[in-house]
Scaffold this motif. Sequence first.
Motif, PDB file in Angstrom:
ATOM      1  N   ALA A 159      53.246  -4.377 -28.644  1.00 48.08           N
ATOM      2  CA  ALA A 159      52.179  -5.073 -29.353  1.00 48.08           C
ATOM      3  C   ALA A 159      51.722  -6.268 -28.530  1.00 48.08           C
ATOM      4  N   GLY A 160      50.720  -6.960 -29.048  1.00 47.24           N
ATOM      5  CA  GLY A 160      50.287  -8.212 -28.449  1.00 47.24           C
ATOM      6  C   GLY A 160      49.365  -8.042 -27.270  1.00 47.24           C
ATOM      7  N   GLU A 161      48.599  -6.954 -27.231  1.00 45.85           N
ATOM      8  CA  GLU A 161      47.688  -6.777 -26.097  1.00 45.85           C
ATOM      9  C   GLU A 161      46.596  -7.851 -26.148  1.00 45.85           C
ATOM     10  N   THR A 162      46.284  -8.377 -25.007  1.00 47.21           N
ATOM     11  CA  THR A 162      45.320  -9.466 -24.939  1.00 47.21           C
ATOM     12  C   THR A 162      44.627  -9.422 -23.582  1.00 47.21           C
ATOM     13  N   THR A 163      43.931 -10.471 -23.255  1.00 44.40           N
ATOM     14  CA  THR A 163      43.284 -10.546 -21.937  1.00 44.40           C
ATOM     15  C   THR A 163      44.129 -11.420 -21.018  1.00 44.40           C
ATOM     16  N   LEU A 164      43.881 -11.291 -19.736  1.00 49.74           N
ATOM     17  CA  LEU A 164      44.625 -12.102 -18.768  1.00 49.74           C
ATOM     18  C   LEU A 164      44.363 -13.596 -19.010  1.00 49.74           C
ATOM     19  N   ALA A 165      43.129 -13.917 -19.309  1.00 48.73           N
ATOM     20  CA  ALA A 165      42.786 -15.327 -19.524  1.00 48.73           C
ATOM     21  C   ALA A 165      43.503 -15.886 -20.760  1.00 48.73           C
ATOM     22  N   GLU A 166      43.527 -15.093 -21.822  1.00 44.13           N
ATOM     23  CA  GLU A 166      44.173 -15.553 -23.054  1.00 44.13           C
ATOM     24  C   GLU A 166      45.690 -15.671 -22.851  1.00 44.13           C
ATOM     25  N   ALA A 167      46.250 -14.712 -22.140  1.00 44.09           N
ATOM     26  CA  ALA A 167      47.690 -14.771 -21.853  1.00 44.09           C
ATOM     27  C   ALA A 167      48.004 -16.001 -21.012  1.00 44.09           C
ATOM     28  N   GLN A 168      47.147 -16.279 -20.053  1.00 41.29           N
ATOM     29  CA  GLN A 168      47.344 -17.464 -19.207  1.00 41.29           C
ATOM     30  C   GLN A 168      47.300 -18.737 -20.044  1.00 41.29           C
ATOM     31  N   ARG A 169      46.397 -18.761 -21.030  1.00 36.84           N
ATOM     32  CA  ARG A 169      46.260 -19.944 -21.875  1.00 36.84           C
ATOM     33  C   ARG A 169      47.514 -20.155 -22.730  1.00 36.84           C
ATOM     34  N   LYS A 170      48.093 -19.039 -23.234  1.00 41.65           N
ATOM     35  CA  LYS A 170      49.245 -19.144 -24.135  1.00 41.65           C
ATOM     36  C   LYS A 170      50.559 -19.331 -23.384  1.00 41.65           C
ATOM     37  N   ALA A 171      50.639 -18.810 -22.172  1.00 42.48           N
ATOM     38  CA  ALA A 171      51.943 -18.704 -21.512  1.00 42.48           C
ATOM     39  C   ALA A 171      52.575 -20.056 -21.198  1.00 42.48           C
ATOM     40  N   GLY A 172      51.775 -20.996 -20.767  1.00 39.53           N
ATOM     41  CA  GLY A 172      52.341 -22.295 -20.395  1.00 39.53           C
ATOM     42  C   GLY A 172      52.935 -22.291 -18.999  1.00 39.53           C
ATOM     43  N   PHE A 173      52.806 -21.199 -18.301  1.00 36.36           N
ATOM     44  CA  PHE A 173      53.205 -21.152 -16.886  1.00 36.36           C
ATOM     45  C   PHE A 173      52.164 -20.322 -16.148  1.00 36.36           C
ATOM     46  N   ALA A 174      52.087 -20.515 -14.856  1.00 32.63           N
ATOM     47  CA  ALA A 174      51.077 -19.808 -14.064  1.00 32.63           C
ATOM     48  C   ALA A 174      51.438 -18.331 -13.970  1.00 32.63           C
ATOM     49  N   ILE A 175      50.515 -17.477 -14.360  1.00 33.95           N
ATOM     50  CA  ILE A 175      50.742 -16.032 -14.222  1.00 33.95           C
ATOM     51  C   ILE A 175      50.345 -15.641 -12.807  1.00 33.95           C
ATOM     52  N   ARG A 176      51.302 -15.141 -12.074  1.00 35.22           N
ATOM     53  CA  ARG A 176      51.047 -14.786 -10.680  1.00 35.22           C
ATOM     54  C   ARG A 176      50.849 -13.278 -10.573  1.00 35.22           C
ATOM     55  N   LEU A 177      49.910 -12.891  -9.752  1.00 34.89           N
ATOM     56  CA  LEU A 177      49.585 -11.469  -9.597  1.00 34.89           C
ATOM     57  C   LEU A 177      49.968 -10.992  -8.203  1.00 34.89           C
ATOM     58  N   PRO A 178      50.423  -9.752  -8.096  1.00 34.73           N
ATOM     59  CA  PRO A 178      50.753  -9.231  -6.758  1.00 34.73           C
ATOM     60  C   PRO A 178      49.501  -8.981  -5.934  1.00 34.73           C
ATOM     61  N   SER A 179      49.584  -9.283  -4.659  1.00 37.81           N
ATOM     62  CA  SER A 179      48.465  -9.005  -3.757  1.00 37.81           C
ATOM     63  C   SER A 179      48.742  -7.759  -2.918  1.00 37.81           C
ATOM     64  N   TYR A 180      49.845  -7.127  -3.194  1.00 38.03           N
ATOM     65  CA  TYR A 180      50.188  -5.869  -2.527  1.00 38.03           C
ATOM     66  C   TYR A 180      50.590  -4.856  -3.602  1.00 38.03           C
ATOM     67  N   PRO A 181      50.157  -3.610  -3.469  1.00 36.28           N
ATOM     68  CA  PRO A 181      49.287  -3.035  -2.434  1.00 36.28           C
ATOM     69  C   PRO A 181      47.858  -3.593  -2.550  1.00 36.28           C
ATOM     70  N   PRO A 182      47.128  -3.611  -1.444  1.00 36.06           N
ATOM     71  CA  PRO A 182      45.826  -4.275  -1.428  1.00 36.06           C
ATOM     72  C   PRO A 182      44.852  -3.733  -2.472  1.00 36.06           C
ATOM     73  N   GLU A 183      44.938  -2.420  -2.750  1.00 33.60           N
ATOM     74  CA  GLU A 183      43.969  -1.821  -3.660  1.00 33.60           C
ATOM     75  C   GLU A 183      44.377  -1.967  -5.126  1.00 33.60           C
ATOM     76  N   LEU A 184      45.489  -2.656  -5.369  1.00 30.99           N
ATOM     77  CA  LEU A 184      46.040  -2.700  -6.729  1.00 30.99           C
ATOM     78  C   LEU A 184      45.059  -3.314  -7.728  1.00 30.99           C
ATOM     79  N   GLY A 185      44.493  -4.455  -7.393  1.00 29.10           N
ATOM     80  CA  GLY A 185      43.534  -5.090  -8.285  1.00 29.10           C
ATOM     81  C   GLY A 185      44.196  -5.725  -9.499  1.00 29.10           C
ATOM     82  N   ALA A 186      43.381  -6.036 -10.495  1.00 30.68           N
ATOM     83  CA  ALA A 186      43.880  -6.693 -11.706  1.00 30.68           C
ATOM     84  C   ALA A 186      44.548  -5.655 -12.610  1.00 30.68           C
TER      85      ALA A 186
END
Lengths: 201, 318
Positions: free
Chosen positions: B174-201
Motif C-alpha cells: 500500500a501507500g503508492e505515491t509520487t516521488l515528490a510526495e515521498a521525498q516531502r514525507k521521508a525527511g531524508f534525501a531519496i537517492r536514485l541509482p544512476s546505473y544502469p544508464p537507461e534505468l530512469g526514474a
Amino acid sequence: MTLAEDAPTMTRETADDGAHDDVDDALAHAAQQHPQDPTAFAELYRRHLPGVYRYCLVRLGHVQQAEDVTAETFLAALEHIRSYHGPGRFNAWLLGIARHKVINHVQSQRMSVSLAEADQVPSSNPSLEQVVAARLQLEQVARALHALAPDRAEALALRIFGGLGVAEVGAVMGKSEAAIKMLVHRAVSDLHHRLAFRSEP
Amino acid sequence: MNPTNEGHDQNTRESQDMAEELEAALRATEAGHEPPAPTRLPQAHADLGAALANLAETTIPSPSFAKRLQEQLRIHSGPQSSSQPSTPPEAAPAPPDAPLMRLARPARRRVDQHPQWRIAAAMAVGFLLALLLVPIARAGVEAALGAVHIRWAPPTTAPGRPTPTLLPSVLDLAGETTLAEAQRKAGFAIRLPSYPPELGAPQHVFFQNLGGPAVVLVWTDPQQPSRVRMSLQALSSDAFVWKVQPQKVEQTSVHGKLALWLTGPYVLQYRYGAQISYDVRYLVTGHTLVWVDEDGITYRLETDQPLPEAVRIAESLR
C-alpha cells in the motif's frame, strides 16, 4: 532487550515449519494456478531436490537408481501438484511420493544388486570412530540400513536424510511423534551395532 | 505393580529419554550447533546421529543430473511439451542458482486497512554476528544490518489467527505515491541509482511508516509492466523489517563498507510491537543487497541481477 529475547517463544519444530512452508505453499499455489508456467515448480524442485535425492540414495544405496527414482518422484509431483492441499506440509507430501516410488522400485528390483553388494562389504571396514570421523559414506550407510527393521530404517531415512521433522515423518508413516523418535533412536542404535560389528577384523 | 512391570516401565522411560536426547542432538547438528552432552544416550550413538546428519547435509546430487531433471520437468510443464519438442539453446534451463521465479500478481490487498499499523522501536544499527562469515544459513541465528533484521527460525503465527496469504509482489504494497510526495514525507534525501544508464526514474513509488519513514522504489519491465525488474527500499534508522529464512547470506561491501547479500526466496515481514505482523509480508523471489549509507539510511536492493551488478547499482546512488 535483544531481538531474540523480544521474539515470540517458539519451538524448533514450529519454527522450522513456518516461513519455509509459507514459501513452499506460495510456490505450490502458483504451480497449481499456472500449470503451464514452469517457474514455480522449478523453484520447488530446486528447494527440495537435495532432500528427495538423499532420501532415495540412502534407501536404495545406488546412485543411478536414486537418480531414477528422484526423477520419477518430481515428475509425479508435477503431474499431481493439484492434489497437494497443504497447508505447510509440501515437503512431507513430496517425501511421501518418494517413499512410494522407492517401495515400488525395491519391489520391482528386489534389491538384488544392492543386497548383493551389502554382503560383499569387506570385513576390513574402518572402525566406528574412524567411520564417524572420516565422514560416513552414504552408500555404506544405505547398505547397513538394509539390515535393519524396515520401519526403523524408514524413519531414520525420512528424518535425517529426507530432512523431515518428527511430526512430518509421523504424518508420512502414520505414526505418532513419540513412535518416530523411538524408531529413529533404535535405528541409530542398530546401525551402531552393525557398523561396530563390521569393523571387527 | 509387580517388579516385572516396574522394570519394563523403567526401561521404556529410559528408552524414551534416550530417543529424546538423540532427537535433540540431531536438531542441534542440523542447526549448526554443538549437540548437548547426552546423559542417558550413549555418546557413541549421539556421535553417530550427528555424523549421519552431517553426512546428509554434505550429500548433494550431481549438477549434471540436477540440470537434466530440471529440463525434463520444464518439458513436462504445460504446452511446451507439445509445442516445443526440442529446446532451443537460448531456452536452456537455468542452473540451480539462477534468478528465481516471479509470481502472477493477485488482487491488490491494502495494508492501510489496518490503522494500528505501527512498528516497534528502532534497533541498534549495524551489528553483525561472526556466524555470517559462514555463507550457509543456520536455523535460529539472527543478525542485523541497519534497519534490516534477519532470522532463520521464523516466528509462529499469532494464536487463534489464520495465516493470511503472502503478498506475492512488492507492487501489492500500500501507500503508492509520487516521488515528490515521498521525498516531502521521508525527511531524508531519496537517492536514485544512476546505473544502469537507461534505468530512469522508478515506475512506482510507495511511502510507508514502518516505525519510521520508508520509501520503496520499483522499476518494472517496460515490456511487461506487472513484472518487477528491480526495487530499492530506503529505510530510516527508526524503521524495521524482518527477513525470514533467506537461503544464504554472504558478506560483501558497498563503497568499502559492510553489506549483506541475501539469496531468496524468503519472506519479508514487519513487526508491530512485540508481535510479528502477518498483515504485511511478501515473498521475495530475487536476491537482496543490504547496506547502510553514511547518513544511517538502510537500503535494500532487490534484483535478479548477480552480486557484482547489484553492488554497481548500489554504488551509483546519487
